[in-house]
Design a protein around this motif. Structure first.
Motif, PDB file in Angstrom:
ATOM      1  N   ARG A   7     -15.692 -11.633   4.925  1.00 37.64           N
ATOM      2  CA  ARG A   7     -14.875 -10.521   4.463  1.00 37.64           C
ATOM      3  C   ARG A   7     -15.390  -9.447   4.591  1.00 37.64           C
ATOM      4  O   ARG A   7     -14.610  -8.175   4.740  1.00 37.64           O
ATOM      5  CB  ARG A   7     -14.763 -10.742   3.167  1.00 37.64           C
ATOM      6  CG  ARG A   7     -13.534 -11.880   2.567  1.00 37.64           C
ATOM      7  CD  ARG A   7     -13.289 -12.095   1.191  1.00 37.64           C
ATOM      8  NE  ARG A   7     -12.350 -12.976   0.787  1.00 37.64           N
ATOM      9  CZ  ARG A   7     -12.626 -14.231   0.269  1.00 37.64           C
ATOM     10  NH1 ARG A   7     -14.089 -14.583   0.320  1.00 37.64           N
ATOM     11  NH2 ARG A   7     -11.805 -14.996   0.009  1.00 37.64           N
ATOM     12  N   GLN A 237     -13.268 -13.251  -6.907  1.00 34.09           N
ATOM     13  CA  GLN A 237     -12.374 -12.334  -6.294  1.00 34.09           C
ATOM     14  C   GLN A 237     -11.562 -11.835  -7.091  1.00 34.09           C
ATOM     15  O   GLN A 237     -11.348 -11.862  -8.484  1.00 34.09           O
ATOM     16  CB  GLN A 237     -11.519 -13.145  -5.257  1.00 34.09           C
ATOM     17  CG  GLN A 237     -12.658 -14.045  -4.052  1.00 34.09           C
ATOM     18  CD  GLN A 237     -13.404 -12.816  -3.364  1.00 34.09           C
ATOM     19  OE1 GLN A 237     -12.968 -11.954  -2.841  1.00 34.09           O
ATOM     20  NE2 GLN A 237     -14.305 -13.352  -3.067  1.00 34.09           N
ATOM     21  N   CYS A 241      -5.952 -13.257  -6.264  1.00 36.23           N
ATOM     22  CA  CYS A 241      -6.591 -14.221  -5.110  1.00 36.23           C
ATOM     23  C   CYS A 241      -6.516 -15.525  -5.365  1.00 36.23           C
ATOM     24  O   CYS A 241      -6.945 -16.161  -6.414  1.00 36.23           O
ATOM     25  CB  CYS A 241      -8.061 -13.655  -4.706  1.00 36.23           C
ATOM     26  SG  CYS A 241      -8.783 -14.592  -3.407  1.00 36.23           S
TER      27      CYS A 241
END
Length: 312
Positions: A7, A237, A241
């Motif tokens: 990410r 997160q 999410c």
């Protein structure tokens, strides 16, 4: 363990030799984003890595090595961001036509469940109006028909540090009404070309037939590996999410794509200085561990429930 790669930066596009060496040597050192001298020693051997999730705008450097990864015992899938913005917005990204061809090539050697299309972030500007996005999305969906079973989209989130870059190209976030129009058009195009449409970290669009995405997706990984997994939601997160827990092996501020909307990079000059610190032979993405670094072993284990295949 599920490994997110990554990410934080585009490892396949810019760091494939390093990534392959880390997998070959069976471990990697990853600095904490908040404490850069606190390094986690993360094992990367196939017996503990249940799946690799690659996030990239350009998987080309990794394509020649996919069979090698499979033969070494790794399972994987790709989250590929393919947007139509061009060099004004994504100066370091190959042309859209080239990326479509790479996506199609990747899909031809894998199966659609191993390749997810990302159309994000969705932003608006004098050039990129609602209507322009609707046309571009339809064109891309048509080109990718049969290559993927899912498209994930999300709307631009405004982060600190983006203001100057975005003002230069008059970029902005869509309004709620514009989001509705875009989402409705996207799901129509997706369905017409055999894809499920889902949103990443957005409000509820289920009334339009759009699901909430789990980008690190237990169900997808179970289909790919053939094994049930015991893994919970990733509480590290954002609240919206739906990803399950994974370990990210990337480092912020290291992606040379230079996308104007990117939240992870401080700017091209800072990225260039970071790039100069990269050594493909190092266990760290940037530089080498030194006496000031604390190395902390990361306890990793397979998430498989026994060894019973889903297909037995």
């Amino acid at each position: 363990m599920i490994v997110s790669a990554s990410r934080r930066t585009d490892l396949p596009a810019f760091y494939t030799p390093w990534l392959l060496r880390r997998l070959g040597e069976g471990e990697v050192l990853v600095p904490s984003p908040r404490h850069p001298h606190r390094l986690s020693r993360i094992p990367l051997t196939p017996d503990v890595v249940d799946c690799l999730v690659f996030w990239t705008k350009n998987p080309t450097p990794l394509l020649p090595h996919l069979r090698e990864l499979e033969q070494s015992g790794y399972s994987f899938y790709f989250q590929i961001t393919l947007t139509p913005y061009g060099s004004q917005w994504e100066p370091g990204v190959p042309a859209v036509t080239e990326r479509i061809a790479v996506f199609q090539r990747l899909a031809s050697v894998l199966w659609p469940g191993q390749v997810v299309w990302r159309y994000d972030p969705v932003l608006l500007s004098p050039q990129w109006t609602v209507q322009a996005h609707q046309r571009a999305f339809e064109g891309l969906a048509s080109a990718l028909e049969g290559c993927t079973d899912q498209v994930v989209f999300s709307f631009l989130d405004w982060y600190a540090g983006m203001g100057k870059r975005m003002r230069e190209v008059q970029g902005r976030c869509p309004s709620s009404e514009e989001e509705e129009s875009l989402a409705a058009a996207f799901v129509r195009s997706a369905r017409a070309h055999g894809m499920e449409a889902s949103v990443c970290c957005e409000r509820d669009f289920s009334r339009l037939g759009i699901s909430a995405s789990s980008c690190i997706d237990r169900e997808r990984i179970q289909r790919i590996t053939g094994f049930p997994l015991k893994v919970g939601r990733d509480t590290g997160q954002r609240a919206a999410c739906h990803c399950v827990k994974s370990v990210d092996i990337g480092t912020y501020g290291t992606c040379p794509h230079g996308c104007r909307y990117c939240y992870a990079n401080p700017g091209p000059e800072a990225v260039r200085r970071q790039w100069e610190r990269h050594d493909p032979s190092s266990p760290l993405l940037l530089g080498h561990p030194g006496p000031e670094d604390e190395i902390i072993p990361y306890t990793a284990a397979s998430l498989r429930v026994g060894q019973t295949s889903l297909f037995d």
